[in-house]
Write a protein that holds these residues in place. Structure first.
Motif, PDB file in Angstrom:
ATOM      1  N   GLY A  11      48.482  42.391  37.640  1.00 41.44           N
ATOM      2  CA  GLY A  11      49.545  41.469  38.033  1.00 41.44           C
ATOM      3  C   GLY A  11      50.839  41.613  37.259  1.00 41.44           C
ATOM      4  O   GLY A  11      51.844  41.025  37.634  1.00 41.44           O
ATOM      5  N   ASP A  12      50.829  42.390  36.171  1.00 39.67           N
ATOM      6  CA  ASP A  12      52.027  42.510  35.346  1.00 39.67           C
ATOM      7  C   ASP A  12      53.143  43.212  36.098  1.00 39.67           C
ATOM      8  O   ASP A  12      52.933  44.287  36.658  1.00 39.67           O
ATOM      9  N   SER A  13      54.320  42.614  36.064  1.00 35.38           N
ATOM     10  CA  SER A  13      55.469  43.302  36.626  1.00 35.38           C
ATOM     11  C   SER A  13      55.731  44.551  35.795  1.00 35.38           C
ATOM     12  O   SER A  13      55.622  44.528  34.579  1.00 35.38           O
ATOM     13  N   THR A  62      53.955  47.304  36.148  1.00 39.30           N
ATOM     14  CA  THR A  62      52.749  48.137  36.080  1.00 39.30           C
ATOM     15  C   THR A  62      52.269  48.471  37.489  1.00 39.30           C
ATOM     16  O   THR A  62      52.335  47.635  38.391  1.00 39.30           O
ATOM     17  N   ARG A 102      44.053  42.814  43.789  1.00 33.80           N
ATOM     18  CA  ARG A 102      45.006  41.806  44.236  1.00 33.80           C
ATOM     19  C   ARG A 102      45.262  41.874  45.734  1.00 33.80           C
ATOM     20  O   ARG A 102      45.260  42.947  46.315  1.00 33.80           O
ATOM     21  N   VAL A 147      46.620  34.484  36.699  1.00 36.92           N
ATOM     22  CA  VAL A 147      45.676  34.237  35.599  1.00 36.92           C
ATOM     23  C   VAL A 147      44.324  34.915  35.857  1.00 36.92           C
ATOM     24  O   VAL A 147      43.556  35.153  34.923  1.00 36.92           O
ATOM     25  N   ALA A 162      59.564  39.169  40.430  1.00 41.43           N
ATOM     26  CA  ALA A 162      59.091  39.457  39.077  1.00 41.43           C
ATOM     27  C   ALA A 162      60.153  40.246  38.297  1.00 41.43           C
ATOM     28  O   ALA A 162      61.179  40.645  38.850  1.00 41.43           O
ATOM     29  N   CYS A 207      55.177  40.533  42.164  1.00 42.65           N
ATOM     30  CA  CYS A 207      54.848  41.939  41.949  1.00 42.65           C
ATOM     31  C   CYS A 207      54.010  42.571  43.046  1.00 42.65           C
ATOM     32  O   CYS A 207      52.862  42.212  43.258  1.00 42.65           O
ATOM     33  N   CYS A 251      57.386  48.765  41.210  1.00 39.36           N
ATOM     34  CA  CYS A 251      58.386  48.406  40.205  1.00 39.36           C
ATOM     35  C   CYS A 251      59.341  49.539  39.835  1.00 39.36           C
ATOM     36  O   CYS A 251      60.383  49.295  39.246  1.00 39.36           O
TER      37      CYS A 251
END
Lengths: 519, 157
Positions: free
Chosen positions: A184-186, A188, A223, A269, B84, B123, B127
């Motif tokens: 979920g990290d922007s 990545t 996701r 989360v 994001a 996201c 990116c």
């Protein structure tokens, strides 16, 4: 003779128009009476060149990119099918400086093979790791992973072999392998790329993990924002079953292992391992207090290995080529390679797999080519929404878990988001708090309430209300969140906030740092 | 444009049964229901509770926890804009403001004519070619004001 072309069906390539390019090339081939075969691959990772069209010639593959559907007519006229000259021609992709400087282990096949082809995978070294694992047996597999020095690539950097040993030693009627693909990290996209470009590698890694700990069932939790990765994984699982590499008696052995892909529903989360387990069980994605560790009581209260995609895909290489070869890469306690993802406002964005130890500035300025906007770089956020903003004067930092920690920063999942000098870091700090307040699972108070108070404080600071006093409260609040939160969501949100405040106080309306203070 | 079926208890039962054999079946069931009806209708809560031997409150708690599950149908088209950090670094703020301005509604809302729901998304994993968007499941990267305008026009048609 049939001309073979390779065009990615990686989500990034598709989002940049790869499907339209495929249609245009097919139309052009019909018109010119050329017999062609288009293989849809994953992406090489040179994402600024997507869609990257490659054609097979006597001299190897020749690449062209970034190709739009409007370029196709001109490309074909210039001799695309023979590898002819054109301004978009980049030569052999593997000789491109961006590729030539890398150490590709986990991404060695990505962008080269058809991700749904079992034959392609095996031809380029696939399933060699499982073959050796079956000869070695559980204890020796774990020993091999231990010797490689592999640490969890999800962010925490926990030694993988210790996790595996704990689960292997636990006695129970069922055990599970869970792959955390909830990326979920922007900034990545390595998990997404490997699932879309080389999914058998993840299947092989999870199967080896299953053998090592005595688990027969695996889940990939990913996701809902990744429909292409889900489809690619599901397809590969089906093909692996057809070839006897999943199910009962895998690869003709006495062992059984099968797996499924599961989809989250837009909760950040759930990338936290215990929240992920709750979600997989069918509950709210609520963080669990540890102990008990997932290795003792994980999925459905059974001993569970939960590893990141990048940890699991490193395993086949460690087994196939031996632990020492893997451990020879890297620095200090950070061994092996890290697929670094360079993103945001950057000229040459993409995936760069390299041994640990490379300086951050080299990744951003030399390999990434600086900003896409052409303006000076202001800072880079490393490690996702919970990672620190690193200012340019810290760009000498080597990419290494411990070195980053020494300067209050973290590597996380290896994502770098570059910002130019127009970025307002106070606004980004407010965003970090807001994101935490929206995504908090609500279980612990510092995260649930702290993040909401954090947004309110940032609003006051940005309005200039009692700035000094509010900045002091913000600092105190961050301290409480960092020490008092149950998981990394509340615990690490202070990293972007405090790093922004420390390095760019002028964005918060305070006096700028003096040169001495910056030292 | 996605096509959804009108509510039918028998059809909902079918979808629920399709996933009943799985370990931890609730999430796949909820995704199945939403893919079928376009949202998760209130009527399925007691059905799921009974099937899984859980309370209605527990099922309700799960549905409301996740951003993806809709409690009512969305507009005819759904435009998601990535908000994001990587997309913000590449000019996403201006694009989001442009979309809100053109559609006359805020992120998270549906236009008055019910044609377009515009939502933030955190996201899409695109990116390095930011900013990105998704229109009815179709992903678009390297978004510019011109490309966004084309997406909005398409969504409004």
């Amino acid at each position: 003779m049939t001309v073979r072309l390779f065009i990615p069906k990686d989500a990034c390539a598709i989002a940049c128009g790869a499907d339209e390019v495929v249609a245009a090339i097919e139309a052009a081939a019909r018109k010119t009476g050329t017999a062609i075969e288009i293989v849809r691959t994953g992406s090489r990772g040179m994402l600024w060149l997507e869609p990257l069209v490659e054609v097979e010639t006597a001299d190897g593959r020749i690449g062209y990119g970034p190709v739009t559907e409007d370029d196709v007519y001109g490309l074909v006229a210039a001799g695309l099918f023979q590898g002819g000259a054109h301004e978009l021609r980049i030569g052999k992709p593997e000789e491109h400086p961006f590729m030539a400087k890398q150490t590709r282990l986990t991404f060695a096949r990505c962008g080269i093979i058809d991700p749904a082809s079992y034959t392609d995978y095996c031809r380029l070294g696939g399933y060699k790791g499982l073959e050796r694992a079956l000869q070695l047996g559980p204890a020796e597999i774990i020993e091999e992973v231990k010797k490689s020095g592999l640490r969890g690539r999800g962010g925490a950097g926990f030694p993988t072999a210790i996790k595996w040993k704990t689960v292997a030693d636990a006695k129970d009627d069922r055990k599970y392998i869970v792959c955390n693909a909830d990326e979920g990290d922007s900034g990545t996209f390595a998990d997404r790329m490997i699932m879309e470009g080389d999914p058998f590698q993840l299947i092989e890694g999870m199967t080896i993990a299953g053998l090592a700990v005595g688990a027969t069932k695996g889940f990939v939790y990913t996701r809902s924002e990744y429909p292409h990765a889900i489809a690619a994984m599901a397809k590969a699982i089906e093909v692996a079953r057809q070839h006897g590499m999943l199910g009962v008696n895998i690869a003709g052995s006495q062992h059984s292992f099968d797996m499924e892909v599961r989809m989250g529903a837009g909760a950040y989360v759930c990338g936290e391992e215990t929240a992920l387990l709750d979600s997989l069980e069918g509950g709210r994605g609520t963080v669990r207090a540890k102990p008990p560790l997932p290795a003792h009581k994980g999925l459905f209260q059974k001993p569970t290995v939960i590893n990141n995609v990048l940890s699991l895909v490193a395993v086949p290489h460690i087994l196939a080529d031996g632990a020492q070869k893997y451990a020879d890469f890297g620095m200090g306690r950070s061994r092996g390679t890290m697929p670094v993802q360079i993103a945001g406002n950057v000229r040459y964005g993409g995936l760069f797999e390299t041994a640990f130890g490379i300086p951050l500035g080299e990744l951003i300025n030399d390999i990434g080519g600086g900003t896409a906007s052409g303006r000076p770089v202001k800072a880079a956020q490393v490690g996702g929404p919970l990672g620190a903003y690193v200012p340019t004067w810290d760009f000498d930092l080597p990419f290494d878990y411990e070195e980053f920690a020494k300067r209050d920063a973290l590597i996380g999942h290896g994502g770098i988001v570059v910002f130019d000098d127009t970025a307002d870091l106070a606004k980004m700090a407010r965003f970090a708090m807001e994101f935490c307040s929206v995504e908090s699972c609500g279980k612990c108070t510092p995260c649930r309430i702290g993040s909401t108070r954090g947004v309110e404080l940032m609003d006051r600071i940005m309005r200039g209300e009692r700035r000094e006093a509010n900045l002091a409260v913000l600092t105190d609040l961050c301290h409480t969140m960092k020490l008092g939160s149950l998981c990394a969501l509340g615990g690490f949100t202070p990293y972007p906030v405090m790093s922004a405040l420390k390095h760019f106080p002028e964005d918060f309306g305070a006096a700028p740092r003096t040169l001495e203070a910056a030292e | 444009m996605p096509h959804y079926e009108p509510w039918s208890e028998a059809r909902a039962r079918e979808v629920i049964n399709e996933f009943a054999h799985l370990e931890g079946p609730l999430m796949p069931m909820l995704h199945g229901i939403q893919e079928t009806f376009g949202h998760v209708p209130e009527e399925v809560v007691p059905m799921l509770a009974e099937t899984l031997n859980q309370s209605r409150a527990e099922i309700h708690g799960v549905i409301t926890f996740y951003h993806d599950f809709r409690h009512e149908p969305a507009g005819r088209h759904v435009l998601k804009l990535c908000r994001a950090e990587a997309c913000q670094a590449a000019g996403g703020d201006a694009l989001a403001a442009h979309a809100e301005d053109r559609l006359g509604c805020k992120l998270g809302e549906t236009t008055a004519d019910g044609r377009v729901t515009v939502e933030p998304i955190y996201c899409l994993g695109l990116c390095a070619t930011a900013p990105s968007a998704m229109l009815d499941g179709r992903i678009v990267a390297r978004l510019t004001e011109r490309r966004l305008e084309a997406l909005i026009t398409e969504a409004q048609s």
